[in-house]
Design a protein around this motif. Sequence first.
Motif, PDB file in Angstrom:
ATOM      1  N   MET A  83     -16.281 -30.359  42.214  1.00 36.10           N
ATOM      2  CA  MET A  83     -15.255 -31.302  41.781  1.00 36.10           C
ATOM      3  C   MET A  83     -15.356 -32.561  42.636  1.00 36.10           C
ATOM      4  SD  MET A  83     -11.162 -30.612  41.445  1.00 36.10           S
ATOM      5  CE  MET A  83     -11.461 -29.259  40.301  1.00 36.10           C
ATOM      6  N   THR A  84     -15.367 -33.699  42.008  1.00 39.60           N
ATOM      7  CA  THR A  84     -15.485 -34.962  42.740  1.00 39.60           C
ATOM      8  C   THR A  84     -14.412 -35.935  42.290  1.00 39.60           C
ATOM      9  OG1 THR A  84     -17.068 -35.759  41.103  1.00 39.60           O
ATOM     10  CG2 THR A  84     -17.978 -34.732  43.093  1.00 39.60           C
ATOM     11  N   GLY A  85     -13.303 -35.957  43.024  1.00 42.30           N
ATOM     12  CA  GLY A  85     -12.241 -36.903  42.739  1.00 42.30           C
ATOM     13  C   GLY A  85     -11.355 -36.505  41.585  1.00 42.30           C
ATOM     14  N   GLY A  86     -10.379 -37.379  41.309  1.00 41.43           N
ATOM     15  CA  GLY A  86      -9.515 -37.177  40.157  1.00 41.43           C
ATOM     16  C   GLY A  86      -8.347 -36.252  40.377  1.00 41.43           C
ATOM     17  N   LEU A  87      -8.006 -35.938  41.649  1.00 44.30           N
ATOM     18  CA  LEU A  87      -6.885 -35.035  41.903  1.00 44.30           C
ATOM     19  C   LEU A  87      -5.717 -35.773  42.550  1.00 44.30           C
ATOM     20  CD1 LEU A  87      -8.587 -31.801  43.307  1.00 44.30           C
ATOM     21  CD2 LEU A  87      -8.079 -32.419  40.937  1.00 44.30           C
ATOM     22  N   LEU A  88      -4.518 -35.265  42.289  1.00 44.03           N
ATOM     23  CA  LEU A  88      -3.293 -35.762  42.896  1.00 44.03           C
ATOM     24  C   LEU A  88      -2.634 -34.622  43.671  1.00 44.03           C
ATOM     25  CD1 LEU A  88      -1.797 -37.621  39.791  1.00 44.03           C
ATOM     26  CD2 LEU A  88      -2.988 -38.686  41.729  1.00 44.03           C
TER      27      LEU A  88
ATOM     28  N   HIS B 148       6.468 -26.762  49.505  1.00 46.22           N
ATOM     29  CA  HIS B 148       5.720 -26.560  48.273  1.00 46.22           C
ATOM     30  C   HIS B 148       4.710 -27.690  48.122  1.00 46.22           C
ATOM     31  CE1 HIS B 148       8.106 -23.251  46.988  1.00 46.22           C
ATOM     32  NE2 HIS B 148       9.182 -23.942  46.699  1.00 46.22           N
ATOM     33  N   ALA B 149       3.503 -27.334  47.747  1.00 49.13           N
ATOM     34  CA  ALA B 149       2.458 -28.324  47.468  1.00 49.13           C
ATOM     35  C   ALA B 149       1.951 -28.103  46.053  1.00 49.13           C
ATOM     36  CB  ALA B 149       1.309 -28.198  48.462  1.00 49.13           C
ATOM     37  N   LEU B 150       1.639 -29.199  45.382  1.00 45.32           N
ATOM     38  CA  LEU B 150       1.212 -29.164  43.986  1.00 45.32           C
ATOM     39  C   LEU B 150       0.009 -30.069  43.794  1.00 45.32           C
ATOM     40  CD1 LEU B 150       1.806 -28.438  40.967  1.00 45.32           C
ATOM     41  CD2 LEU B 150       3.298 -30.455  40.922  1.00 45.32           C
TER      42      LEU B 150
ATOM     43  N   LEU C 295      -3.251 -27.632  38.509  1.00 46.99           N
ATOM     44  CA  LEU C 295      -4.461 -26.935  38.910  1.00 46.99           C
ATOM     45  C   LEU C 295      -4.242 -25.988  40.080  1.00 46.99           C
ATOM     46  CD1 LEU C 295      -6.933 -29.958  38.720  1.00 46.99           C
ATOM     47  CD2 LEU C 295      -6.448 -28.251  36.948  1.00 46.99           C
ATOM     48  N   GLY C 296      -3.287 -26.300  40.932  1.00 50.01           N
ATOM     49  CA  GLY C 296      -3.080 -25.443  42.097  1.00 50.01           C
ATOM     50  C   GLY C 296      -1.723 -25.659  42.730  1.00 50.01           C
ATOM     51  N   ARG C 297      -1.198 -24.584  43.317  1.00 47.43           N
ATOM     52  CA  ARG C 297       0.075 -24.628  44.020  1.00 47.43           C
ATOM     53  C   ARG C 297      -0.064 -23.885  45.333  1.00 47.43           C
ATOM     54  NH1 ARG C 297       3.840 -22.167  39.410  1.00 47.43           N
ATOM     55  NH2 ARG C 297       1.982 -20.894  39.179  1.00 47.43           N
TER      56      ARG C 297
ATOM     57  N   VAL D 273       1.735 -27.524  61.000  1.00 47.59           N
ATOM     58  CA  VAL D 273       0.883 -26.390  60.591  1.00 47.59           C
ATOM     59  C   VAL D 273       1.279 -25.906  59.197  1.00 47.59           C
ATOM     60  CG1 VAL D 273       0.355 -23.961  61.065  1.00 47.59           C
ATOM     61  CG2 VAL D 273       0.330 -25.634  62.928  1.00 47.59           C
ATOM     62  N   GLU D 274       2.581 -25.774  58.940  1.00 43.46           N
ATOM     63  CA  GLU D 274       3.045 -25.264  57.646  1.00 43.46           C
ATOM     64  C   GLU D 274       2.741 -26.243  56.512  1.00 43.46           C
ATOM     65  OE1 GLU D 274       4.144 -22.220  57.101  1.00 43.46           O
ATOM     66  OE2 GLU D 274       3.966 -21.745  59.230  1.00 43.46           O
ATOM     67  N   ILE D 275       2.947 -27.528  56.742  1.00 46.43           N
ATOM     68  CA  ILE D 275       2.638 -28.518  55.704  1.00 46.43           C
ATOM     69  C   ILE D 275       1.153 -28.470  55.366  1.00 46.43           C
ATOM     70  CG2 ILE D 275       2.625 -30.967  55.103  1.00 46.43           C
ATOM     71  CD1 ILE D 275       4.948 -31.301  57.146  1.00 46.43           C
ATOM     72  N   THR D 276       0.335 -28.440  56.401  1.00 50.57           N
ATOM     73  CA  THR D 276      -1.117 -28.386  56.195  1.00 50.57           C
ATOM     74  C   THR D 276      -1.509 -27.132  55.435  1.00 50.57           C
ATOM     75  OG1 THR D 276      -1.478 -29.641  58.236  1.00 50.57           O
ATOM     76  CG2 THR D 276      -3.356 -28.404  57.359  1.00 50.57           C
ATOM     77  N   LEU D 277      -0.902 -26.008  55.800  1.00 49.72           N
ATOM     78  CA  LEU D 277      -1.220 -24.732  55.142  1.00 49.72           C
ATOM     79  C   LEU D 277      -0.879 -24.780  53.658  1.00 49.72           C
ATOM     80  CD1 LEU D 277      -2.149 -21.806  55.410  1.00 49.72           C
ATOM     81  CD2 LEU D 277       0.193 -21.193  56.061  1.00 49.72           C
ATOM     82  N   ALA D 278       0.290 -25.323  53.314  1.00 52.13           N
ATOM     83  CA  ALA D 278       0.668 -25.417  51.899  1.00 52.13           C
ATOM     84  C   ALA D 278      -0.338 -26.263  51.125  1.00 52.13           C
ATOM     85  CB  ALA D 278       2.065 -26.014  51.777  1.00 52.13           C
ATOM     86  N   CYS D 279      -0.782 -27.377  51.721  1.00 51.62           N
ATOM     87  CA  CYS D 279      -1.760 -28.245  51.052  1.00 51.62           C
ATOM     88  C   CYS D 279      -3.104 -27.544  50.877  1.00 51.62           C
ATOM     89  CB  CYS D 279      -1.941 -29.533  51.854  1.00 51.62           C
ATOM     90  SG  CYS D 279      -0.471 -30.567  51.932  1.00 51.62           S
ATOM     91  N   GLU D 280      -3.544 -26.858  51.912  1.00 52.57           N
ATOM     92  CA  GLU D 280      -4.816 -26.146  51.823  1.00 52.57           C
ATOM     93  C   GLU D 280      -4.773 -25.063  50.754  1.00 52.57           C
ATOM     94  OE1 GLU D 280      -5.278 -24.861  55.831  1.00 52.57           O
ATOM     95  OE2 GLU D 280      -6.306 -26.697  56.472  1.00 52.57           O
ATOM     96  N   ARG D 281      -3.664 -24.374  50.664  1.00 55.91           N
ATOM     97  CA  ARG D 281      -3.528 -23.328  49.643  1.00 55.91           C
ATOM     98  C   ARG D 281      -3.551 -23.919  48.241  1.00 55.91           C
ATOM     99  NH1 ARG D 281       1.184 -19.843  52.848  1.00 55.91           N
ATOM    100  NH2 ARG D 281      -0.263 -18.513  54.030  1.00 55.91           N
ATOM    101  N   ALA D 282      -2.875 -25.048  48.052  1.00 54.12           N
ATOM    102  CA  ALA D 282      -2.855 -25.678  46.736  1.00 54.12           C
ATOM    103  C   ALA D 282      -4.238 -26.192  46.354  1.00 54.12           C
ATOM    104  CB  ALA D 282      -1.843 -26.823  46.729  1.00 54.12           C
ATOM    105  N   LEU D 283      -4.933 -26.799  47.304  1.00 54.57           N
ATOM    106  CA  LEU D 283      -6.276 -27.317  47.022  1.00 54.57           C
ATOM    107  C   LEU D 283      -7.263 -26.188  46.749  1.00 54.57           C
ATOM    108  CD1 LEU D 283      -6.353 -30.153  49.681  1.00 54.57           C
ATOM    109  CD2 LEU D 283      -6.614 -30.479  47.210  1.00 54.57           C
ATOM    110  N   THR D 284      -7.147 -25.101  47.492  1.00 58.27           N
ATOM    111  CA  THR D 284      -8.025 -23.952  47.249  1.00 58.27           C
ATOM    112  C   THR D 284      -7.772 -23.369  45.868  1.00 58.27           C
ATOM    113  OG1 THR D 284      -8.136 -23.398  49.606  1.00 58.27           O
ATOM    114  CG2 THR D 284      -8.632 -21.630  48.046  1.00 58.27           C
ATOM    115  N   ALA D 285      -6.496 -23.244  45.497  1.00 60.03           N
ATOM    116  CA  ALA D 285      -6.158 -22.727  44.170  1.00 60.03           C
ATOM    117  C   ALA D 285      -6.688 -23.640  43.072  1.00 60.03           C
ATOM    118  CB  ALA D 285      -4.646 -22.570  44.037  1.00 60.03           C
ATOM    119  N   ALA D 286      -6.765 -24.945  43.370  1.00 58.73           N
ATOM    120  CA  ALA D 286      -7.265 -25.903  42.386  1.00 58.73           C
ATOM    121  C   ALA D 286      -8.786 -25.952  42.332  1.00 58.73           C
ATOM    122  CB  ALA D 286      -6.719 -27.299  42.710  1.00 58.73           C
ATOM    123  N   GLY D 287      -9.436 -25.261  43.256  1.00 63.39           N
ATOM    124  CA  GLY D 287     -10.895 -25.288  43.302  1.00 63.39           C
ATOM    125  C   GLY D 287     -11.435 -26.599  43.817  1.00 63.39           C
TER     126      GLY D 287
END
Length: 324
Positions: free
Chosen positions: A1-6, A17-19, A28-30, A48-62
Amino acid sequence: MTGGLLLGVDGGNTKTHALVTDLEGNVLGRGDAGTADIHATVPEPALVEITLACERALTAAGGSASDLDAAAFNLAGADWPEDFALLRDELTRRIGLPREPVIVNDGIGPLRCGAEDSVGVAAVVGTYCAVGAKNKAGEIFHLGFWPDSTGAYALGAEGLTAIWRNMLDLAPPTSLLARALELWDRTSAEDLLHVFTRIDDGLPAVSARARFAAAVLDEAEAGDIVARNIVRVVGGRAGDYARVCAERTGQVGEPFPLVLLGGVLRHPSRLLRDAIHDRIPESVPVYPDIEPVVGALLLAADTVGAKPDREAIRDALDWTQEAA
């Protein structure tokens, strides 16, 4: 995946919560994590918690942070200039954001849930109450440290105090006693006080008291005078703060949107909502059908001119956010 995500993030006093969506609004991911408030103890755990939520959402989004076209954060604890500088620098570094994110106080981001221009006043009633305003000129006012407690914590704490004052013959009886004894499986008001104050494993002050808020609203709606007075006082505080925000941004004197959000305001009783609105009767209440995390994502989209499908995002989500 190259770009195009919010990326949109809503971080409160109890959870984050991260989306992640594409530019059209396809979810695509939460990701979820704990408290985002850098003032809760020290900044590190919240970062740490904010970063973790973002990482989880991005991983779920692939995807990864490098795929983000824009990111916005609606955060409890984004209060003073140094807070914004810290959050901007640390989150950019820790998440690996390719460009500077939008960071707003959690009383400001929800305005985007109510209108595209984010103009008006917002009161988000969760564990506490986040209140903020923005006018048509783009001027913003909010505080992170209001002098009187509001939200679920205040409702619950005032309810328990009423029970213990009655125990000492300092206040009238209330149906809240039976509700509290049932909730915590206790036999008396004194037994309940012991649960909250014993030295071995007393209940956490904030989360336990906030848990009692729904019972206070229930009993107020059923007619208990003590509970009704608590709701009136706590709602009045939030309404006072909303009026201050409106005054500081020059919106008093003509109708303006009053965006009302948060888990506590989802209770079926109208008493708390009415108590807030009574302090600013010229406002026009707005009850968005999306949560603050979606508002944050829309703020991110605004920075790149994207128009994600708000309704599609709403329909794809099943989060129930209990707090701001």
